[in-house]
Structure formats: C-alpha cells, structure tokens
Write a protein that holds these residues in place. Sequence first.
Motif, PDB file in Angstrom:
ATOM      1  N   THR A   1      -6.078  -2.718   2.140  1.00  0.00           N
ATOM      2  CA  THR A   1      -5.805  -2.840   0.396  1.00  0.00           C
ATOM      3  C   THR A   1      -5.821  -0.928  -0.059  1.00  0.00           C
ATOM      4  N   LYS A   2      -5.913  -0.767   0.978  1.00  0.00           N
ATOM      5  CA  LYS A   2      -5.624   1.496   0.848  1.00  0.00           C
ATOM      6  C   LYS A   2      -5.151   1.597   1.926  1.00  0.00           C
ATOM      7  N   GLU A   3      -4.864   2.789   1.208  1.00  0.00           N
ATOM      8  CA  GLU A   3      -4.103   4.105   3.068  1.00  0.00           C
ATOM      9  C   GLU A   3      -5.512   4.079   3.225  1.00  0.00           C
ATOM     10  N   ARG A   4      -6.578   4.474   3.184  1.00  0.00           N
ATOM     11  CA  ARG A   4      -7.533   5.190   3.823  1.00  0.00           C
ATOM     12  C   ARG A   4      -8.125   3.599   4.643  1.00  0.00           C
ATOM     13  N   ASP A   5      -8.199   2.916   4.091  1.00  0.00           N
ATOM     14  CA  ASP A   5      -9.054   2.154   5.161  1.00  0.00           C
ATOM     15  C   ASP A   5      -7.708   1.273   6.634  1.00  0.00           C
TER      16      ASP A   5
ATOM     17  N   ILE B   1       0.997  -1.109  -0.189  1.00  0.00           N
ATOM     18  CA  ILE B   1      -0.418   0.255  -0.148  1.00  0.00           C
ATOM     19  C   ILE B   1       0.315   1.530   0.016  1.00  0.00           C
TER      20      ILE B   1
END
Length: 129
Positions: A123-127, A93
């Motif tokens: 799966t993403k930084e915002r997660d 990520i």
Amino acid sequence: MLSAFVHGGRVDGAAVVDAAVRAAAALDEARAKAYADLAIGVLGDAVRPILEQVMPYLFPEEPFSDWAKGHYREGQIDAKREAIHAALKVRRIKVSAVARKRIDACTKLAILDRWFRRAVTATKERDVL
C-alpha cells in the motif's frame, strides 16, 4: 556426441554439428542439455557458433552458451524490474526517484523477486523496498 568432441575442430564442422544435434534430439531432455553444454564448451571455435545457433531450437526455454545465458539473465532482470514498476502503478503507489533508481539499479534476481512479491500487495513504497 562423442564425435563432436573428437572431430569438432576439423574442417567439416557442419557434419559434426549435424551429428551432435541428431544425437542430442534422441536423448532425454536433461541429458541432451548436459551434453549440448559440454559439446559447446569443447568444440573448436569454428564449430561452436553453429551449434549455439542450432541447439536453442531443440530446447528453446534455456540458453546454452555463456553469451546467451548472460543475455537471458539480463532479460529476466529487466522483465522483473518492469513487473515491479507495473505492480506499483496498478496499486497506485507513488514511487520516489530514489526508489525507482534503486529498482532499476538492482541486478540480483532474488531481491527483485522479493520486491515484486511485496509490490503486488503493498500500500506504500516502503512496503516494497
């Protein structure tokens, strides 16, 4: 242990520390830790550093003095930050400079724990943040 409280500030601090350590070693772990923390708090300034150096060898998993507790906590926080960065790297990520600074600036272990748990499945930084 009581002798540490009564005689701790006297000249022969080594004998007091020796007696306190022997007494703590004979107690169950929870009681020994409680007495050791209490002894460190009330002993004279000349004896306290000696006891702070000796007690961790009896109970190495937890620090006793406020100084050691502060450094121990800092170490936990640094380790958790590193774990978050490692998890994000393993998950491939990409982390923005803003997110990296936010992780590195956080000093609350509970928040870092939450971010780490999210990071291992993200799966993403915002997660994560």
